[in-house]
Design a protein around this motif. Sequence first.
Motif, short mmCIF file in Angstrom:
data_model
loop_
_atom_site.label_atom_id
_atom_site.label_comp_id
_atom_site.label_asym_id
_atom_site.label_seq_id
_atom_site.Cartn_x
_atom_site.Cartn_y
_atom_site.Cartn_z
N ALA A 73 0.83 -1.21 0.00
CA ALA A 73 0.00 0.00 0.00
C ALA A 73 0.86 1.26 0.00
O ALA A 73 0.54 2.24 -0.68
CB ALA A 73 -0.94 -0.01 1.20
N TYR A 74 1.96 1.24 0.75
CA TYR A 74 2.85 2.41 0.74
C TYR A 74 3.50 2.59 -0.62
O TYR A 74 3.67 3.72 -1.11
CB TYR A 74 3.92 2.28 1.83
CG TYR A 74 3.44 2.76 3.18
CD1 TYR A 74 3.28 4.11 3.45
CD2 TYR A 74 3.14 1.85 4.19
CE1 TYR A 74 2.83 4.56 4.69
CE2 TYR A 74 2.70 2.28 5.44
CZ TYR A 74 2.55 3.63 5.68
OH TYR A 74 2.10 4.06 6.89
N SER A 75 3.88 1.50 -1.26
CA SER A 75 4.45 1.60 -2.60
C SER A 75 3.43 2.16 -3.58
O SER A 75 3.75 2.99 -4.44
CB SER A 75 4.94 0.23 -3.06
OG SER A 75 5.64 0.32 -4.28
N VAL A 80 1.20 6.96 -6.80
CA VAL A 80 0.23 8.04 -6.98
C VAL A 80 0.91 9.39 -6.84
O VAL A 80 0.73 10.30 -7.67
CB VAL A 80 -0.92 7.92 -5.96
CG1 VAL A 80 -1.85 9.12 -6.06
CG2 VAL A 80 -1.70 6.63 -6.18
N TYR A 81 1.73 9.54 -5.82
CA TYR A 81 2.41 10.82 -5.60
C TYR A 81 3.44 11.11 -6.68
O TYR A 81 3.60 12.25 -7.12
CB TYR A 81 3.07 10.82 -4.22
CG TYR A 81 2.09 10.83 -3.06
CD1 TYR A 81 0.94 11.61 -3.10
CD2 TYR A 81 2.33 10.06 -1.91
CE1 TYR A 81 0.05 11.62 -2.04
CE2 TYR A 81 1.44 10.08 -0.86
CZ TYR A 81 0.30 10.86 -0.92
OH TYR A 81 -0.58 10.87 0.14
N GLU A 91 8.76 10.05 -2.16
CA GLU A 91 9.96 9.52 -1.52
C GLU A 91 9.65 8.93 -0.15
O GLU A 91 10.09 7.82 0.18
CB GLU A 91 11.03 10.60 -1.39
CG GLU A 91 12.30 10.07 -0.72
CD GLU A 91 13.39 11.12 -0.56
OE1 GLU A 91 14.47 10.76 -0.05
OE2 GLU A 91 13.16 12.29 -0.93
N ARG A 92 8.87 9.64 0.65
CA ARG A 92 8.52 9.14 1.98
C ARG A 92 7.77 7.82 1.88
O ARG A 92 8.00 6.89 2.67
CB ARG A 92 7.68 10.18 2.74
CG ARG A 92 8.48 11.36 3.26
CD ARG A 92 7.70 12.12 4.32
NE ARG A 92 6.52 12.75 3.75
CZ ARG A 92 6.51 13.98 3.22
NH1 ARG A 92 7.62 14.69 3.17
NH2 ARG A 92 5.40 14.49 2.74
N SER A 93 6.88 7.72 0.91
CA SER A 93 6.08 6.50 0.76
C SER A 93 6.96 5.32 0.36
O SER A 93 6.84 4.22 0.92
CB SER A 93 4.98 6.72 -0.27
OG SER A 93 4.07 7.71 0.16
N TYR A 94 7.85 5.53 -0.61
CA TYR A 94 8.73 4.44 -1.04
C TYR A 94 9.67 4.02 0.09
O TYR A 94 9.93 2.82 0.28
CB TYR A 94 9.54 4.84 -2.26
CG TYR A 94 8.73 4.99 -3.53
CD1 TYR A 94 7.78 4.03 -3.90
CD2 TYR A 94 8.93 6.08 -4.38
CE1 TYR A 94 7.05 4.17 -5.06
CE2 TYR A 94 8.20 6.22 -5.55
CZ TYR A 94 7.26 5.26 -5.88
OH TYR A 94 6.53 5.40 -7.05
#
Length: 230
Positions: A73-75, A80-81, A91-94
Amino acid sequence: MAEAHLQLGITQAFYDHDWAAGGRSLERALVLAPLNANVLYGMAQYALLRRRFEEAERYSLRALEQDPLSSRAYSQMGNVYRVTGRLAEAERSYRKALELSPQRITAHHLLAIVLLKRGEIDAAIEEAKLEPSQWGRLTALADAYWKAGRRAESDAALAELEAKHAKDSAFQIAAIYAIRGDVDLAFSWINRGIDQNDAGMNLLACEVIFEPLHNDPRWLPALRRIGLAD
């Protein structure tokens, strides 16, 4: 069963390219299980591929509420971002995806793309080298070396990618040619990927790397072949 409607929707949309039928099946799954993280993730992926970015973000956030330790889900949030130009959030999500699953396929590759967009070329090269999948690592390095002006190394990575992954990475090879400005070869590999039923081609409409191809007369015919021309 929500799970059955979810799998039917995924098959209809992502494999048969009947996006309307797939959307109906996914919406039925959501009605049956509005808090099911997998259903929400499926809706987010569907919305992203259809360029419905606000929906994709909303469903991804709802999926994370239900499954806050989901690397996938974070990837997805990172994707999306990234395609909407929100690079810091991408970057934070990856990085969160990698914190939860250090060997997550594509996360290092996509993080390298984000770093390249910010001009952090050396950091992007080092990030690309960490990608565990060979096809993802070669794609990221071909991109990063090209933007670093290291053409021989970029050519070598691309040649290896073509030699070893022509049957499963046509989307990635097309992307490298698009980055290089070689429009004819980009379209050649796009059409080859569609012929091969390459699942990556579902990303064709939403992937910003292909935006330079949008005004080419071959663009809409390619999208029509996978049901995404609308």
